[in-house]
Enzyme design. Structure first.
Site, PDB file in Angstrom:
ATOM      1  N   CYS A 148       3.563  30.914  10.511  1.00  0.00           N
ATOM      2  CA  CYS A 148       3.192  32.327  10.522  1.00  0.00           C
ATOM      3  C   CYS A 148       1.933  32.467  11.354  1.00  0.00           C
ATOM      4  CB  CYS A 148       2.921  32.801   9.108  1.00  0.00           C
ATOM      5  SG  CYS A 148       4.195  32.322   7.941  1.00  0.00           S
ATOM      6  N   ARG A 157       4.870  32.493  16.954  1.00  0.00           N
ATOM      7  CA  ARG A 157       4.788  31.474  15.898  1.00  0.00           C
ATOM      8  C   ARG A 157       5.746  31.760  14.749  1.00  0.00           C
ATOM      9  NH1 ARG A 157      -0.129  28.357  15.811  1.00  0.00           N
ATOM     10  NH2 ARG A 157       0.465  27.894  13.686  1.00  0.00           N
ATOM     11  N   TRP A 184       7.000  34.019   8.848  1.00  0.00           N
ATOM     12  CA  TRP A 184       8.235  33.251   9.029  1.00  0.00           C
ATOM     13  C   TRP A 184       8.591  32.808   7.626  1.00  0.00           C
ATOM     14  CZ3 TRP A 184      10.221  28.333   8.210  1.00  0.00           C
ATOM     15  CH2 TRP A 184      11.344  27.983   8.978  1.00  0.00           C
ATOM     16  N   ASN A 191      -0.641  31.209   5.429  1.00  0.00           N
ATOM     17  CA  ASN A 191       0.345  30.339   6.083  1.00  0.00           C
ATOM     18  C   ASN A 191       0.465  29.092   5.219  1.00  0.00           C
ATOM     19  OD1 ASN A 191       0.322  32.082   8.186  1.00  0.00           O
ATOM     20  ND2 ASN A 191      -0.662  30.692   9.649  1.00  0.00           N
ATOM     21  N   GLY A 192       1.674  28.584   5.052  1.00  0.00           N
ATOM     22  CA  GLY A 192       1.847  27.351   4.292  1.00  0.00           C
ATOM     23  C   GLY A 192       2.723  27.576   3.077  1.00  0.00           C
ATOM     24  N   GLU A 221      17.727  16.885  25.654  1.00  0.00           N
ATOM     25  CA  GLU A 221      16.815  18.013  25.826  1.00  0.00           C
ATOM     26  C   GLU A 221      17.553  19.238  26.382  1.00  0.00           C
ATOM     27  OE1 GLU A 221      14.065  18.822  24.804  1.00  0.00           O
ATOM     28  OE2 GLU A 221      13.292  20.347  26.155  1.00  0.00           O
ATOM     29  N   LYS A 259      17.689  22.725  24.502  1.00  0.00           N
ATOM     30  CA  LYS A 259      17.219  23.950  25.170  1.00  0.00           C
ATOM     31  C   LYS A 259      18.284  25.031  25.103  1.00  0.00           C
ATOM     32  CE  LYS A 259      13.980  23.581  25.512  1.00  0.00           C
ATOM     33  NZ  LYS A 259      12.823  22.796  25.266  1.00  0.00           N
ATOM     34  N   GLU A 298      18.928  26.320  21.420  1.00  0.00           N
ATOM     35  CA  GLU A 298      17.872  27.084  20.745  1.00  0.00           C
ATOM     36  C   GLU A 298      17.693  28.482  21.314  1.00  0.00           C
ATOM     37  OE1 GLU A 298      13.817  25.536  20.682  1.00  0.00           O
ATOM     38  OE2 GLU A 298      14.028  24.697  22.660  1.00  0.00           O
ATOM     39  N   HIS A 348      33.882   8.081  23.124  1.00  0.00           N
ATOM     40  CA  HIS A 348      34.005   7.586  21.746  1.00  0.00           C
ATOM     41  C   HIS A 348      33.995   8.721  20.725  1.00  0.00           C
ATOM     42  CE1 HIS A 348      33.661   3.471  23.121  1.00  0.00           C
ATOM     43  NE2 HIS A 348      32.663   3.861  23.883  1.00  0.00           N
ATOM     44  N   LYS A 354       7.321  28.566  16.999  1.00  0.00           N
ATOM     45  CA  LYS A 354       6.764  27.671  18.018  1.00  0.00           C
ATOM     46  C   LYS A 354       6.237  26.381  17.406  1.00  0.00           C
ATOM     47  CE  LYS A 354       5.348  26.496  22.135  1.00  0.00           C
ATOM     48  NZ  LYS A 354       6.412  25.906  22.987  1.00  0.00           N
TER      49      LYS A 354
HETATM   50  O1  M6R Z   1       4.402  21.265  18.869  1.00  0.00           O
HETATM   51  P1  M6R Z   1       5.342  20.099  18.843  1.00  0.00           P
HETATM   52  O2  M6R Z   1       5.523  19.464  20.174  1.00  0.00           O
HETATM   53  O3  M6R Z   1       4.989  19.092  17.779  1.00  0.00           O
HETATM   54  O4  M6R Z   1       6.744  20.718  18.424  1.00  0.00           O
HETATM   55  C1  M6R Z   1       7.851  19.915  18.149  1.00  0.00           C
HETATM   56  C2  M6R Z   1       9.118  20.718  18.099  1.00  0.00           C
HETATM   57  O5  M6R Z   1       9.074  21.660  17.054  1.00  0.00           O
HETATM   58  C3  M6R Z   1       9.370  21.456  19.409  1.00  0.00           C
HETATM   59  O6  M6R Z   1       9.388  20.585  20.491  1.00  0.00           O
HETATM   60  C4  M6R Z   1      10.714  22.224  19.361  1.00  0.00           C
HETATM   61  O7  M6R Z   1      11.774  21.324  19.325  1.00  0.00           O
HETATM   62  C5  M6R Z   1      10.781  23.176  20.559  1.00  0.00           C
HETATM   63  N1  M6R Z   1      11.151  24.486  20.138  1.00  0.00           N
HETATM   64  C6  M6R Z   1      11.748  22.768  21.604  1.00  0.00           C
HETATM   65  O8  M6R Z   1      11.834  23.646  22.657  1.00  0.00           O
END
Ligand code: M6R
Length: 617
Positions: free
Chosen positions: A2, A27, A74, A100-101, A490, A494, A497, A513, A612
């Site tokens: 959050c 965030r 969030w 937050n938390g 990756e 990408k 997400e 496989h 984020k």
């Molecule tokens: O801030 P961080 O690099 O620790 O974050 C790790 C993951 O949450 C972050 O890389 C996430 O997978 C991204 N949204 C990918 O684009």
């Protein structure tokens, strides 16, 4: 996850808080709210959806004043409703709080508070915390240790609280005062001219001031417009360190781009230049890192490396593993930070432990770091956000220096992690078997990366056209080998997400496989096929897909010659050194995912359900 903003000063608080919340929306963004104190009572505007909804609501309610708190949520405890949004006000109306938390013992505290006749409007753990502060505030009329009664009641509350928190609190009896505390969730104090701010992220503060204090776990800060004091949970005093933020608000603006993700993709040549600046030795044969806090001798004694991270950062670790094993011949293991923390992985006497994290706040990565430290290992961090919790708790590390990354989908942070991983491989290799001339050759190659990325970015219009043709796909495979297998992972991450298309990354030859069962005219495969020693093997895998009518998007290097008609789409990237290849090969998959998501009308910078930085377990 959050976002938190608090303000006390001379300016109108609500517009400043709303501006800060908009900068933090990345965030977490299912609901938001603001609270101000007016004529001795709290006025609160809360709304589900984006911050603009709250902005309108606050205008409708005519919230005003020069002192207030705001939050983007969030959801963890309780659904996405106006009631569950923060700020929460205690049932006696005296305390307003944002959080937050996660408060783990909230149920027990709630039972206690219900027995004391406190009432609840929401399903959140935060409202429980808010009422517990109110309980102590009402019960402790005088502080015994010189602190204000307000601070003391927060301290008492937190002593009974289990879990994680970053909180900011207002009290009706303490106008113009904010109390804020953290354990496991980031909080930064901003010290302006006749004004003070607190936020969960520097980007919400930097338009007002560049003087900041990073609050540490277990600390409580008391802020007024012209003063601040920090104490600890056990009432010790803290000598604060005031830091200067090195970037300005324009670095966190979108400029002429349609999305932060697009801006950050195109920023990569400059970001990579910044990540490597000043980090090559004078003789031009190796890399140099200032903040490792480990001597070259200690490094030479390391016989195993362990990397932990989450999501995209873990993919960067996997490429780093490949490069370190290839060039420095040191065994490397990578693990999901979330698994490592509970797995009790055997570590070796001379293991060196690394964590990688853009934000430096990912709770699982932080927990892995702490677990490794508990076991007595030194931990180094590769991290972008200066002053983050991970940066502060690590024994040393390497900053990525790519400036704020706002798009939820990591792009420039990822490629800079790949670059730093390659430089680390070079550094370790030069201590062992890599010759001076191979070292200088690799340094030259790494220095050339930004230009190669510029060249790869020229493919953007071509990739945009391809994206239009594949935007309706429901499934997609990403296939690569060696150091490009993690880039396949990756690419799949990408795409899923930000466009919500189901995608999987596999080592190209592994596809037969199992995943080959998915192949049909409706399931395109993105292949990485650079001109290298296994090019023909990758071509064979492509043939297998083609034989089953699967469309192929091939990402090849300039000298790779594909059999005519094998690929439906071809994206050409420049030839490059193998340490640089994963970086350059990342560009087309970033662009493809971005343009597909735009084509599908997705909210690229704020994909559903994501945040984020993931600061809850
Ligand atoms: O801030 P961080 O690099 O620790 O974050 C790790 C993951 O949450 C972050 O890389 C996430 O997978 C991204 N949204 C990918 O684009």
């Amino acid at each position: 996850m959050c976002g938190i903003v608090g303000y006390v000063g001379k300016q109108k608080a609500v517009p400043l808080i709303i501006e800060g919340l908009k900068r933090l929306e990345y965030r977490g963004y299912d609901s938001a709210g603001v609270a101000v104190l007016h004529n001795g009572a709290f006025e609160v505007a809360k709304k589900i959806g984006r911050v603009t909804n709250v902005e309108l609501q606050a205008a409708k309610q005519k919230l005003s004043g020069t002192y207030g708190i705001g939050h983007t949520r969030w959801a963890t405890h309780g659904g996405v409703t106006d009631e569950n949004a923060h700020p929460h006000v205690s049932s006696d109306g005296r305390i307003a709080l944002i959080h937050n938390g996660v408060i783990e013992n909230y149920a027990q505290i709630k039972r206690f508070l219900l027995s004391k006749n406190y009432t609840f409007k929401s399903e959140t753990d935060t409202e429980v915390l808010c009422n517990l502060v109110a309980y102590h505030y009402a019960k402790e009329p005088v502080a015994t240790n010189g602190d204000s009664r307000f601070v003391e009641s927060v301290r008492k509350t937190l002593r009974h609280t289990e879990g994680t928190y970053g909180i900011v609190i207002m009290a009706t009896d303490a106008p113009g005062e904010l109390v804020t505390a953290r354990k496991g969730s980031p909080l930064i104090l901003g010290l302006g001219d006749g004004e003070s701010l607190v936020a969960s992220d520097v980007s919400a503060i930097v338009s007002r001031t560049q003087s900041v204090v990073y609050l540490k776990d277990g600390e409580i800060a008391h802020l007024t417009a012209n003063s601040f004091a920090i104490t600890t949970l056990d009432a010790g005093t803290v000598e604060p360190v005031v830091d200067k933020v090195t970037w300005s608000i324009t670095d966190a603006d979108m400029g002429s781009h349609s999305h932060f993700m697009e801006k950050e993709i195109f920023e990569q040549p400059t970001a990579l230049e910044n990540a490597m600046r000043g980090r090559f030795s004078e003789d031009g044969s190796t890399a140099n890192f200032g903040g490792l806090n480990i001597s070259a001798n200690e490094f030479r004694g390391v016989d195993r490396l362990m990397f932990c991270a989450c999501g995209t950062a873990l993919h960067a670790c996997m490429v780093t593993e490949h490069l370190i094993e290839r060039f420095a011949r040191i065994p490397v293991e990578c693990d999901y930070a979330s698994e490592f923390r509970y797995r009790n992985t055997p570590l070796f006497r001379n293991s060196l432990f690394f964590v990688m994290s853009q934000s430096g706040e990912t709770i699982d990565t932080l927990a892995a770091l702490r677990e490794a430290k508990r076991k007595g290992y030194k931990v180094l961090a590769i991290n972008n956000v200066v002053g983050s919790t991970i940066a502060r708790e690590a024994d040393g590390g390497i900053y990525q220096h790519v400036g704020p990354e706002v798009g939820v989908a990591s792009t420039k942070a990822f490629t800079s992690q790949l670059l730093i991983g390659a430089m680390l491989a070079l550094y370790l290799a030069r201590m062992r078997d890599m010759s001076f001339s191979d070292g200088t050759q690799m340094v030259q190659a790494l220095k050339g990366t930004p230009d190669l990325v510029r060249k790869a970015l020229l493919q953007a219009p071509h990739i945009q056209n391809i994206a239009k043709r594949y935007a309706k796909a429901t499934d997609m495979l990403f296939l690569g080998r060696l150091s490009l297998f993690p880039i396949a992972l990756e690419g799949a991450l990408k795409l899923k997400e930000i466009s919500y298309i189901h995608a999987e990354g596999y080592p190209a030859a592994e596809m037969k496989h199992g995943p080959i069962a998915l192949i049909s005219e409706q399931c395109p495969s993105v292949f990485f096929a650079p001109n290298n020693e296994i090019f023909n093997k990758v071509v064979s895998s492509m043939q297998e897909i083609k034989a089953r009518k699967g469309p192929i998007i091939a990402i090849i290097t300039e000298k790779a010659e594909l059999p005519a008609g094998l690929a439906d789409e071809v994206i050409v990237i420049p030839e490059c050194h193998e340490a640089v290849l994963p970086i350059v090969a990342s560009i087309p998959v970033q662009l493809l995912s971005y343009y597909i998501a735009v084509e599908r009308g997705c909210d690229v910078d704020k994909p559903r359900n994501l945040a984020k930085s993931v600061t809850v377990e």
